[in-house]
Every structure is written in structure tokens, then in C-alpha cells.
Design a protein around this motif. Structure first.
Motif, PDB file in Angstrom:
ATOM      1  N   VAL A 814       0.835  -1.201   0.000  1.00 41.44           N
ATOM      2  CA  VAL A 814       0.000   0.000   0.000  1.00 41.44           C
ATOM      3  C   VAL A 814       0.870   1.251   0.000  1.00 41.44           C
ATOM      4  CG1 VAL A 814      -1.626   1.343   1.382  1.00 41.44           C
ATOM      5  CG2 VAL A 814      -1.982  -1.104   1.081  1.00 41.44           C
ATOM      6  N   ALA A 815       1.971   1.223   0.766  1.00 49.07           N
ATOM      7  CA  ALA A 815       2.879   2.375   0.796  1.00 49.07           C
ATOM      8  C   ALA A 815       3.477   2.616  -0.581  1.00 49.07           C
ATOM      9  CB  ALA A 815       3.979   2.142   1.822  1.00 49.07           C
ATOM     10  N   ALA A 816       3.914   1.543  -1.262  1.00 47.08           N
ATOM     11  CA  ALA A 816       4.484   1.698  -2.598  1.00 47.08           C
ATOM     12  C   ALA A 816       3.454   2.253  -3.570  1.00 47.08           C
ATOM     13  CB  ALA A 816       5.007   0.349  -3.095  1.00 47.08           C
ATOM     14  N   PHE A 817       2.223   1.733  -3.516  1.00 46.00           N
ATOM     15  CA  PHE A 817       1.169   2.210  -4.409  1.00 46.00           C
ATOM     16  C   PHE A 817       0.819   3.668  -4.108  1.00 46.00           C
ATOM     17  CE2 PHE A 817      -3.406   2.686  -5.413  1.00 46.00           C
ATOM     18  CZ  PHE A 817      -3.324   2.484  -6.782  1.00 46.00           C
ATOM     19  N   SER A 818       0.804   4.028  -2.822  1.00 44.83           N
ATOM     20  CA  SER A 818       0.521   5.414  -2.447  1.00 44.83           C
ATOM     21  C   SER A 818       1.612   6.341  -2.965  1.00 44.83           C
ATOM     22  CB  SER A 818       0.411   5.531  -0.925  1.00 44.83           C
ATOM     23  OG  SER A 818      -0.630   4.712  -0.430  1.00 44.83           O
ATOM     24  N   GLY A 819       2.862   5.856  -2.937  1.00 42.50           N
ATOM     25  CA  GLY A 819       3.957   6.649  -3.493  1.00 42.50           C
ATOM     26  C   GLY A 819       3.766   6.908  -4.977  1.00 42.50           C
ATOM     27  N   VAL A 820       3.296   5.891  -5.693  1.00 38.46           N
ATOM     28  CA  VAL A 820       3.019   6.049  -7.127  1.00 38.46           C
ATOM     29  C   VAL A 820       1.930   7.100  -7.336  1.00 38.46           C
ATOM     30  CG1 VAL A 820       2.130   4.894  -9.185  1.00 38.46           C
ATOM     31  CG2 VAL A 820       3.776   3.720  -7.709  1.00 38.46           C
ATOM     32  N   LEU A 821       0.862   7.047  -6.516  1.00 38.22           N
ATOM     33  CA  LEU A 821      -0.207   8.033  -6.639  1.00 38.22           C
ATOM     34  C   LEU A 821       0.311   9.446  -6.359  1.00 38.22           C
ATOM     35  CD1 LEU A 821      -3.262   6.262  -4.945  1.00 38.22           C
ATOM     36  CD2 LEU A 821      -2.806   6.558  -7.375  1.00 38.22           C
ATOM     37  N   ALA A 822       1.185   9.548  -5.353  1.00 40.17           N
ATOM     38  CA  ALA A 822       1.736  10.861  -5.015  1.00 40.17           C
ATOM     39  C   ALA A 822       2.586  11.421  -6.146  1.00 40.17           C
ATOM     40  CB  ALA A 822       2.563  10.770  -3.736  1.00 40.17           C
ATOM     41  N   ALA A 823       3.093  10.549  -7.027  1.00 38.98           N
ATOM     42  CA  ALA A 823       3.985  10.991  -8.108  1.00 38.98           C
ATOM     43  C   ALA A 823       3.251  11.276  -9.407  1.00 38.98           C
ATOM     44  CB  ALA A 823       5.054   9.918  -8.351  1.00 38.98           C
ATOM     45  N   VAL A 824       1.933  11.154  -9.411  1.00 36.15           N
ATOM     46  CA  VAL A 824       1.184  11.321 -10.663  1.00 36.15           C
ATOM     47  C   VAL A 824       1.420  12.702 -11.264  1.00 36.15           C
ATOM     48  CG1 VAL A 824      -1.120  11.516 -11.660  1.00 36.15           C
ATOM     49  CG2 VAL A 824      -0.572   9.600 -10.151  1.00 36.15           C
ATOM     50  N   LEU A 825       1.232  13.747 -10.479  1.00 34.18           N
ATOM     51  CA  LEU A 825       1.383  15.097 -11.011  1.00 34.18           C
ATOM     52  C   LEU A 825       2.836  15.423 -11.362  1.00 34.18           C
ATOM     53  CD1 LEU A 825      -1.144  17.138  -8.814  1.00 34.18           C
ATOM     54  CD2 LEU A 825      -1.400  16.349 -11.164  1.00 34.18           C
ATOM     55  N   PRO A 826       3.826  15.121 -10.485  1.00 28.35           N
ATOM     56  CA  PRO A 826       5.219  15.355 -10.900  1.00 28.35           C
ATOM     57  C   PRO A 826       5.589  14.584 -12.172  1.00 28.35           C
ATOM     58  CG  PRO A 826       5.111  15.012  -8.536  1.00 28.35           C
ATOM     59  CD  PRO A 826       3.754  14.697  -9.076  1.00 28.35           C
ATOM     60  N   ALA A 827       5.105  13.334 -12.298  1.00 25.71           N
ATOM     61  CA  ALA A 827       5.410  12.553 -13.495  1.00 25.71           C
ATOM     62  C   ALA A 827       4.767  13.176 -14.727  1.00 25.71           C
ATOM     63  CB  ALA A 827       4.917  11.118 -13.314  1.00 25.71           C
ATOM     64  N   ARG A 828       3.565  13.686 -14.561  1.00 27.63           N
ATOM     65  CA  ARG A 828       2.868  14.320 -15.690  1.00 27.63           C
ATOM     66  C   ARG A 828       3.632  15.565 -16.138  1.00 27.63           C
ATOM     67  NH1 ARG A 828      -1.383  18.006 -16.360  1.00 27.63           N
ATOM     68  NH2 ARG A 828      -2.764  17.514 -18.122  1.00 27.63           N
ATOM     69  N   ARG A 829       4.111  16.342 -15.174  1.00 25.30           N
ATOM     70  CA  ARG A 829       4.875  17.542 -15.523  1.00 25.30           C
ATOM     71  C   ARG A 829       6.165  17.164 -16.239  1.00 25.30           C
ATOM     72  NH1 ARG A 829       8.995  20.833 -13.975  1.00 25.30           N
ATOM     73  NH2 ARG A 829       8.624  23.085 -14.160  1.00 25.30           N
ATOM     74  N   ALA A 830       6.844  16.114 -15.742  1.00 27.86           N
ATOM     75  CA  ALA A 830       8.084  15.675 -16.389  1.00 27.86           C
ATOM     76  C   ALA A 830       7.824  15.235 -17.826  1.00 27.86           C
ATOM     77  CB  ALA A 830       8.710  14.532 -15.589  1.00 27.86           C
ATOM     78  N   GLY A 831       6.696  14.544 -18.043  1.00 27.55           N
ATOM     79  CA  GLY A 831       6.393  14.058 -19.378  1.00 27.55           C
ATOM     80  C   GLY A 831       6.054  15.164 -20.353  1.00 27.55           C
ATOM     81  N   HIS A 832       5.640  16.337 -19.858  1.00 34.52           N
ATOM     82  CA  HIS A 832       5.244  17.432 -20.737  1.00 34.52           C
ATOM     83  C   HIS A 832       6.365  18.443 -20.968  1.00 34.52           C
ATOM     84  CE1 HIS A 832       1.181  15.890 -20.018  1.00 34.52           C
ATOM     85  NE2 HIS A 832       0.792  16.627 -21.050  1.00 34.52           N
ATOM     86  N   LEU A 833       7.573  18.177 -20.441  1.00 39.07           N
ATOM     87  CA  LEU A 833       8.679  19.104 -20.660  1.00 39.07           C
ATOM     88  C   LEU A 833       9.039  19.152 -22.145  1.00 39.07           C
ATOM     89  CD1 LEU A 833      11.082  18.278 -17.676  1.00 39.07           C
ATOM     90  CD2 LEU A 833       9.735  20.354 -17.983  1.00 39.07           C
ATOM     91  N   ASP A 834       9.263  20.357 -22.645  1.00 38.87           N
ATOM     92  CA  ASP A 834       9.755  20.510 -24.004  1.00 38.87           C
ATOM     93  C   ASP A 834      11.237  20.159 -24.040  1.00 38.87           C
ATOM     94  OD1 ASP A 834      11.161  22.493 -26.118  1.00 38.87           O
ATOM     95  OD2 ASP A 834       9.136  21.937 -26.820  1.00 38.87           O
ATOM     96  N   VAL A 835      11.636  19.298 -24.968  1.00 37.77           N
ATOM     97  CA  VAL A 835      13.006  18.766 -24.979  1.00 37.77           C
ATOM     98  C   VAL A 835      14.024  19.887 -25.141  1.00 37.77           C
ATOM     99  CG1 VAL A 835      14.609  17.239 -26.174  1.00 37.77           C
ATOM    100  CG2 VAL A 835      12.226  16.555 -25.865  1.00 37.77           C
ATOM    101  N   LEU A 836      13.831  20.760 -26.104  1.00 43.35           N
ATOM    102  CA  LEU A 836      14.818  21.812 -26.368  1.00 43.35           C
ATOM    103  C   LEU A 836      14.888  22.813 -25.224  1.00 43.35           C
ATOM    104  CD1 LEU A 836      14.206  22.446 -30.171  1.00 43.35           C
ATOM    105  CD2 LEU A 836      15.983  21.078 -29.081  1.00 43.35           C
ATOM    106  N   ASP A 837      13.717  23.198 -24.703  1.00 43.76           N
ATOM    107  CA  ASP A 837      13.716  24.118 -23.565  1.00 43.76           C
ATOM    108  C   ASP A 837      14.391  23.496 -22.355  1.00 43.76           C
ATOM    109  OD1 ASP A 837      12.429  26.027 -25.030  1.00 43.76           O
ATOM    110  OD2 ASP A 837      10.421  25.573 -24.258  1.00 43.76           O
ATOM    111  N   ALA A 838      14.151  22.187 -22.160  1.00 43.75           N
ATOM    112  CA  ALA A 838      14.755  21.508 -21.015  1.00 43.75           C
ATOM    113  C   ALA A 838      16.272  21.451 -21.148  1.00 43.75           C
ATOM    114  CB  ALA A 838      14.178  20.095 -20.890  1.00 43.75           C
ATOM    115  N   ILE A 839      16.774  21.180 -22.355  1.00 44.50           N
ATOM    116  CA  ILE A 839      18.231  21.111 -22.546  1.00 44.50           C
ATOM    117  C   ILE A 839      18.868  22.478 -22.322  1.00 44.50           C
ATOM    118  CG2 ILE A 839      20.032  20.702 -24.269  1.00 44.50           C
ATOM    119  CD1 ILE A 839      18.235  18.575 -25.491  1.00 44.50           C
ATOM    120  N   ALA A 840      18.130  23.518 -22.690  1.00 46.04           N
ATOM    121  CA  ALA A 840      18.671  24.872 -22.543  1.00 46.04           C
ATOM    122  C   ALA A 840      18.483  25.437 -21.151  1.00 46.04           C
ATOM    123  CB  ALA A 840      17.991  25.795 -23.566  1.00 46.04           C
ATOM    124  N   HIS A 841      17.859  24.691 -20.221  1.00 45.73           N
ATOM    125  CA  HIS A 841      17.540  25.193 -18.875  1.00 45.73           C
ATOM    126  C   HIS A 841      18.817  25.518 -18.108  1.00 45.73           C
ATOM    127  CE1 HIS A 841      15.132  25.741 -15.283  1.00 45.73           C
ATOM    128  NE2 HIS A 841      15.982  24.983 -14.629  1.00 45.73           N
TER     129      HIS A 841
END
Length: 841
Positions: A814-841
Motif C-alpha cells: 500500500v505504501a508503494a502504491f501510495s507513493g506512485v499516486l503521489a507521483a502522478v502530477l510530478p510525473a505528468r509535468r516531467a512528461g510534458h517538458l519541451d526537450v529543447l527548452d529543457a536542454i537549454a535550462h
């Protein structure tokens, strides 16, 4: 610098909100405890004043232990003749929920929540807290009830109802209804009153409890009190102030216990929040190293940098305190609803938001935040500007000697202090403080040493993820191990909550297994009759009535009372020596139950050995009323697992030792040839005669008791869940900040071929590993705490430690699954990063 601090908070609204939310939850829990406690305390204080308002003097018996002996009814007339006494009347009270009327629908009123209370009807209107509304005062064979309870449960004046009393089931007519004060402030309790002439018999008492006195208007209370004391030597004569203080203290004692428990959970939540705040500020400072260094090169002093970071914590702490006050009021209502949903309603209470509560919210919310941010703020001001601009890592090694020594010292300190607390040395407050301080020491020590274990543990738990998820799993494991201090601090917050849950699981299962094992070893009886209420006794006639049915072979009741034996106050049980051996396997010595003396007593073998007691010895038994009985030791018995205590007396000598002939529980064997259907019919007949009692087999009894323990554990775990929720918020916060910190890195891995889906999976798996690492630490600490608590408990409660593997493994999943749920929004943000903008950060 102030403008820069405020703009920094405004530019990071999500981080600011998540950090504030964790503190708000913790402050809310503390505020809710104070709001509940103050409201209930005010209600009970008002009730105490109403109860005692018309009584100037009270006369009562006293005893060094146990319940005071009853007073003779004739004492009322004696006191009434004293000069200055305007009126004297008897006061007789039944035990809490000992008298229970059966509503018209035949369903007994729940014994949980506000109690059902019964008294004798006071004829003197000035001394009575009750005022008739409808009908008439009760005559013999009648009773009256408070008007709200009558309406709520459908009782009608003039109708006859079955009423369960300590003397058995009786039929009484409802002669009227009354109000308790102008608003009938019963706090949810059901109030009844019976005719004074028969109240003692109904309540199974040999006399009256106290004599209430009203002093004449022209008389001096102190003078009358002294004259009454001279007339009734040996009795205690107290004034209204004493009665009011004692009544209020009795009511508020339970309130203080509930409030302290809630404050304890609030303290846990605050402790967890400190880890979250510390970690958040540490990460933010790490991300802003170059920014702060640039400020240094532009002329900002170290103190200005430190004040800037502390300024953020001041804003968060102030806002969290304000929001926590409002959240505390809502949390109090939520706790009220939760308790009601579990079938244990709280009495009505007014909303009280005292100045103390507001001050506590501000001090706690503000103080916790500022203290947690002090370390990161100091670090931000000490990093040399040139080193920060060149991105040199100034952190110390996770395996430094200082860390090892400090962590070991804190664990040792916590273990020693906790052991002293569990030993029970000192007052209750000292014991609780020692246990809390010991737990904090262990938590801080484990958190300090946990970075040393991050790489090893994440490698082990990450192995299946690497096999299943390939590159995403491998990078997730390496990311978790790359910054051991961050991972360890994030996991430490979750560790605390799961450690407490694990402790409760281990302690609860140990008690459950002990109860089950004890009943299995000791019980020989086919059926047990028990009542959920400790103060309600089963009538003495029950055993003879069962025997007369022809369906029962052996039957025995068990009664308990406090007595002083050879200078030691103990609880002594009484049962039938003729049948007890057929009902309980207590390994009696040969001839122990032969009853060759007037007052025989059997002693537990270990106790007899400890006190050098042998057969034929005389044990002086002094009762609460001061009478002394000489009991003769006729033998010994073995371990009973707490079913009976160190001494066992025969019911045949109950009158000789002054015991009430009623029982707390009854056991019986069915006669040969009695079928299951006949046994069910017998059980139904007993249940009909005695509402709320349980007639069940040993297995059913164990199952019910274990279910009650599970319910209690569920309540504890719901409270601890607050700390777990705060910890999961911390994981989400940490990952969100980590994604921002690794923007360039994430852009690079996307550039070399990692898909958005793989990137999101990597972030989620990293969260799962952090949560699982926290679960591993929490369960390990919980096992240690559980072992310590079970070891400290009396052998009659838990004989050995039981570790239920399935619930603990489920907790980790349950703790592991809860950790996955807690990471939904950070993971979504990571997936939407623009590659070129991220490299230039």
C-alpha cells in the motif's frame, strides 16, 4: 531582500501550497483536540453545577479501596433532626448503563456512546435537578424518564415497559417525563428515576449511596456541617464546593484522556511535518545555490541570505497557523462524525475557540516551520559565493563518522528513555513523556543513519523493477540512490507514520493471539454469558435458573471485588468450587476444591511460591467496608491467562466475605443429549431475559473480542493515517522539486530516445522506491516498538510477541502504491517538458 522573498513565494505557488498544507493538517489536528476538549469540558462543568446546585452538604461513607459501603436508609431521618437542616434525602445511583429500558420496538438502546443513567426520584424539589413536565412522580412499580429520550425512543407515558436492572428484568410503568434543567441538558444521556422505596432493590444495593442535605436559609452551612459530623462519626461530611469539584473532575477526567490522545496524534503529525519542511527547504536551497551566490557577489550579506530563507518560513508558518484554526474546527466535526459512525457518539458540546487554542495554533504552526527551516537557512548563508557559482558540492559524505556517532547516540538515548517509560516508573505523565521522548530519539537516530542504507535497500527493492521496467526502472533506482540524504529524509516522514501503524498491528495481534490461546487452553465450558459493560452484573438467580431448565449440566458464575489481602489490595474472584473444574482447566492441586473450611481460598501456584504460602495458611481478607475475614488456603491452581487473578474464593462463602451475589460472567456446560437447536433456544431465552448479553461458545467469544480489538486498531490507524497523508504530500513535493531541479537532465534523456511514457514511469517508480524504503524503515522500527510494548505489558494481556506477516506485507505494498499516486502530477509535468527548452535550462 524582503521583496525578493515574497516574489520567490509567488513564483512557486504549488511548492508553497504543498508545504503549507502539511503544516495546516498538523495544526488542525491539535486545534481540533483543544476545541473538542474545551467544548466537552464546558458542557460537563455546566452539568455538574446543575446536579449539585441544590445540595449544601453531602454525607457519605469512605473506604481506602473499592466502592464505599452503602449507608443505612435510617440515616436520613437521623440527619434530618439536626438543627439547621431544612431537608435531607437519600441518593441512590445505579451503575452507568446498569439500568436499560427496552423501547416499544423491542430493540435495546445501544450501550455505546452517552450512558443510560438511573437514580431515585428526589421528593425535595429544591434539591432535585429534575422537574416534571408530564405525568406524575414515580410510585413503586413506576419510573420516569427525561423528555427528550422518551420522544427519541418512542416511550409513552402510561405504558408498561421491560427494564433491565442489576436485579434482573422487571416491568415498570412510565409515569411521567421530566427535564434536566430548563434546556434538558442531558448531553445525549438517557436519564431515569425510580421510586426511592424500591430503587435500592432495583439497583441491587443493600442501602443508599449518600445523604443529600439542604440547609435552612437562616443557618450557617459550616456550623450545620460540623453538627452533622458529630452525629454521624466515621462518615465523611462535605460541602457543596467539594461535591461540585469532585463531580466536575470525574466528568472531565475522561475528556482529558480523549484530548490527550488527540494531541498525541497531532504531535505525530507535527513531527512528520518537520521532516517535510526541512526537506523542502533543503531542496529549494540546493536549487537556488547559484542564485544565492549571485546575491552574495552583488553585496548581500550572509545574514541577509539567512533572513530571506527564514522569511519564507515565517510566511508559511503564519499562513498555516491561520488556516489551521479553521481546519481544526472542521476536523473536530469530522472526528465527531467518525466516532458516531463507529457507533460511539459524543455528547452535545458548545463550540469553544479559546485564546489558548489560538495561541497554541500560532506557536505550533509558526514554531514548527521556523525550526525546520533553520538548518537549511544556516547552510544557505555559509556556502562561499565562489564555490556556489562554480557548482562545487559542499555536502559532507553520507558515511561520515559524525553521522554514524550521532545516529547511534540518538537511537541509544531513545531506547533507554523509552525503556524507562515502558517500565512504568513514575507518574502517568512521566511515563507518557518518556515514551514519546524515547520514540522521537529512535526516529531521529534512524533518520540520521538511514542515508547509509539507501543504496543497498533501493538496489534490492529495485531489482524486480529493473527486470520488468528496463531502462525506466534502472534509472529510477539510480535516481533514488543518487542523493541518499534527500531520499532518506523524504522516506523518514513516511517511516514515522508506518512505524506507528506497524506497532499497533503487532501489539493488537499479540493481544488477540494471547486471548485466543488462553481461551483455548483454559476453557472447558460449552457456553459463556458475558455483558459488554464492566459495571453491569448478571443476577445471581441466573445460575439456578439455568440449572432448573434441565438443559444444563454444570454452571458457575464469576464475581469480582477489591479486597486487601495480607496488606496488599487485589481483585479477588468468587465462583462455585463444586463446578469450576468442569468449566475451566486451571490445573487445581488435589483436594483444593474440597471446601473443608468455612472460607476456603485457592492461590495461584506462582503467587503462592512468591509469598511462601502453603496449604493451611490463613489469609486475612479485609473488605472495603472495613470488615475482616480469615480465609484458609486449601490448595493452588496453575496459570489462567488472566481469566482469574491470583486468588479464588468459593461462592458458598460469598456472604462471609461480604461479596454481592451477582456475577460479571457465567459459564455452563450442556447436559448430555442436548441438541444444537435446543441450545439455541436456551440462548435465545437468556438473551430475551437479559438484553445486551452475549450467550456464545468459546470460539464465538474469542472472535467477538478480537473483533473489538480490530475496531480499536482501526480507529488508531485512521488517526495515524493523517501523518501518512502528510508524508505522501512530502513525497509529491520532493518529486515535484526534483523534476524542476533535473529539468536539463530530463531533457537530455528525452533527446537520446526516452519516450514520454518511459519518463513518467521512471518518476513514478522512483516514488515507489522512496515510499517502499520508508515502509521498510517504518516496519522495522514498528517491529522494535511492538516487541518493546508487548514485553512491557502484563502476561495476562499479552504473553508473547506475534508478528502478522500478511498485514505488514500488505502495508508495504500500500505504501508503494501510495507513493506512485503521489507521483502522478510530478510525473505528468516531467512528461510534458519541451526537450529543447529543457536542454537549454
Amino acid at each position: 531582500m524582503l521583496k525578493l522573498t515574497l516574489k520567490g513565494l509567488q513564483a512557486n505557488k504549488i511548492r508553497f501550497a504543498l508545504t503549507t498544507f502539511g503544516v495546516v493538517l498538523a495544526v488542525s489536528f491539535v486545534v481540533s483536540a483543544l476545541v473538542l476538549g474545551d467544548g466537552l469540558r464546558r458542557s460537563f462543568t455546566g452539568v455538574s453545577q446543575d446536579i449539585t446546585s441544590g445540595v449544601d452538604i453531602q454525607v457519605r461513607a469512605v473506604s481506602d479501596f473499592g466502592d464505599p459501603p452503602p449507608l443505612p436508609p435510617e440515616l436520613v431521618d437521623v440527619i434530618a433532626q439536626v438543627d439547621g437542616v431544612a431537608a435531607a434525602q437519600a441518593n441512590i445511583e445505579a451503575g452507568e448503563s446498569a439500568v436499560r429500558p427496552i423501547p416499544p420496538d423491542g430493540e435495546p438502546i445501544s450501550i455505546y456512546g452517552p450512558p443510560q443513567l438511573a437514580f431515585n426520584w428526589a421528593e425535595d424539589a429544591q434539591m432535585s435537578p429534575f422537574e416534571l413536565v408530564t405525568g406524575a412522580a414515580p410510585l413503586p412499580g413506576e419510573f420516569v424518564m427525561d423528555i427528550d429520550s422518551a420522544a427519541d425512543h418512542g416511550f409513552v407515558v402510561g405504558d408498561v415497559y421491560d427494564v433491565f436492572t442489576p436485579s434482573g428484568l422487571v416491568s415498570l410503568q412510565l409515569s411521567g417525563t421530566f427535564t434536566f434543567g430548563p434546556q434538558n441538558a442531558t448531553l445525549g444521556s438517557l436519564l431515569m428515576a425510580m421510586n426511592t422505596d424500591e430503587a435500592a432493590d432495583l439497583f441491587d444495593k443493600d442501602g443508599i449511596d449518600t445523604v443529600e442535605v439542604r440547609v435552612a436559609p437562616d443557618a450557617d452551612v459550616a456550623t450545620v456541617q460540623a453538627e452533622i459530623a458529630a452525629v454521624v462519626p466515621g462518615l465523611q461530611v462535605v460541602d457543596n464546593a467539594t461535591v461540585l469539584a469532585e463531580t466536575t473532575a470525574e466528568f472531565t477526567e475522561a475528556v482529558d484522556i480523549v484530548q490527550n490522545i488527540l494531541l498525541g496524534f497531532g504531535g505525530v503529525a507535527l513531527f512528520v511535518s518537520m521532516f517535510i519542511i526541512y526537506n523542502t527547504f533543503a531542496i529549494v536551497i540546493g536549487q537556488r545555490t547559484r542564485e544565492l551566490a549571485l546575491l552574495r557577489t552583488l553585496g548581500a550579506s550572509p545574514s541577509q541570505i539567512r533572513r530571506s530563507v527564514m522569511g519564507e518560513s515565517v510566511v508559511i508558518g503564519t499562513l498555516a497557523s491561520a488556516l489551521g484554526i479553521g481546519g481544526g474546527v472542521l476536523t473536530a466535526k469530522g472526528i465527531d462524525a467518525l466516532v458516531a459512525a463507529l457507533g460511539v457518539g459524543l455528547p452535545d458540546y458548545p463550540f469553544v475557540l479559546s485564546g489558548r487554542t489560538i495561541v497554541a495554533a500560532v506557536v505550533i504552526g509558526f514554531g514548527v516551520t521556523v525550526v525546520a527551516a533553520t538548518g537549511p537557512a544556516r547552510k544557505a548563508s555559509t556556502i562561499p559565493a565562489i564555490a556556489a557559482l562554480s557548482a562545487v558540492d559542499q555536502s559532507t559524505s553520507v558515511g561520515s563518522r559524525t553521522r554514524k556517532v550521532a545516529g547511534t547516540a540518538m537511537i541509544t538515548f531513545g531506547a533507554v528513555i523509552g525503556a524507562l517509560g515502558l517500565s512504568g516508573a513514575g507518574s502517568t505523565a512521566v511515563t507518557v513523556a518518556a515514551m514519546a521522548l524515547g520514540a522521537m530519539g529512535v526516529f531521529l537516530g534512524v533518520a540520521t543513519l538511514s542515508p547509509l542504507m539507501v543504496e543497498t535497500v533501493t538496489t534490492i527493492i529495485g531489482w524486480p523493477l529493473r527486470r520488468v521496467s528496463g531502462v525506466a526502472g534502472t534509472m529510477a533506482q539510480r535516481n533514488a540512490a543518487r542523493n541518499p540524504r534527500r531520499t532518506a529524509t523524504t522516506a523518514a516522514a513516511l517511516m514515522i507514520g508506518l512505524a506507528l501503524v506497524s506497532t499497533a498491528i503487532v501489539v493488537g495481534d499479540s493481544i488477540k493471539q494471547h486471548i485466543g490461546g488462553t481461551i483455548e487452553e483454559v476453557a472447558r465450558a460449552d457456553y459463556f454469558i458475558t455483558d459488554d459493560l464492566d459495571e453491569v452484573d448478571l443476577p445471581a438467580e441466573l445460575t439456578s435458573e439455568l440449572a432448573q431448565t434441565g438443559l444444563v449440566d454444570q454452571v458457575a458464575g464469576f464475581a469480582y471485588t477489591e479486597a486487601e489481602l495480607n496488606g496488599e489490595v487485589v481483585e479477588i474472584p468468587v465462583t462455585d468450587f463444586e463446578t469450576v473444574d468442569a468449566l475451566l482447566d486451571l490445573d487445581f492441586s488435589p483436594g483444593a476444591l474440597a471446601n473443608p473450611t468455612a472460607v476456603p481460598v485457592v492461590v495461584r501456584a506462582e503467587q503462592a511460591q512468591r509469598l511462601a504460602i502453603v496449604e493451611g495458611d490463613i489469609i486475612t481478607t479485609r473488605l472495603a467496608d472495613g470488615t475482616t475475614v480469615e480465609a484458609t488456603v486449601t490448595g493452588t491452581f496453575g496459570e489462567s491467562g488472566g481469566v482469574v487473578t491470583d486468588y479464588l474464593y468459593d461462592v458458598a462463602s460469598a456472604e462471609a466475605i461480604g461479596l454481592s451475589p451477582s456475577y460479571e460472567w457465567v459459564a455452563f456446560n450442556l447436559a448430555d443429549g442436548v441438541s444444537a437447536s435446543m441450545a439455541d433456544t436456551l440462548a435465545d431465552a437468556v438473551a430475551e431475559q437479559l438484553p445486551d448479553v452475549h450467550v456464545e461458545t468459546a470460539d464465538a467469544y474469542v472472535e467477538r473480542v478480537q473483533g473489538s480489538i480490530d475496531t480499536l486498531l482501526a480507529i488508531v490507524n485512521v488517526m495515524v493515517a493523517l501523518a501518512v497523508v502528510i508524508a505522501l504530500i512530502g513525497i509529491a513535493n520532493t518529486l515535484a522539486l526534483s523534476v524542476f531541479e533535473r529539468t536539463r537532465e530530463l531533457g537530455l534523456v528525452r533527446a537520446v530516445g526516452m519516450t514520454r511514457r518511459q519518463l513518467r514511469r521512471m518518476v513514478r517508480l522512483e516514488a515507489a522506491m522512496v515510499a517502499t524504503f520508508g515502509a521498510v524503515l517504518g516496519i522495522a522500527v514498528g517491529l522494535l516498538f511492538g516487541w518493546a510494548v508487548v514485553t512491557a505489558l502484563p502476561q495476562t494481556i499479552a504473553g508473547s510477541v506475534s508478528v502478522p506477516l500478511q498485514p505488514l506485507l500488505s502495508l508495504m505494498l500500500v505504501a508503494a502504491f501510495s507513493g506512485v499516486l503521489a507521483a502522478v502530477l510530478p510525473a505528468r509535468r516531467a512528461g510534458h517538458l519541451d526537450v529543447l527548452d529543457a536542454i537549454a535550462h
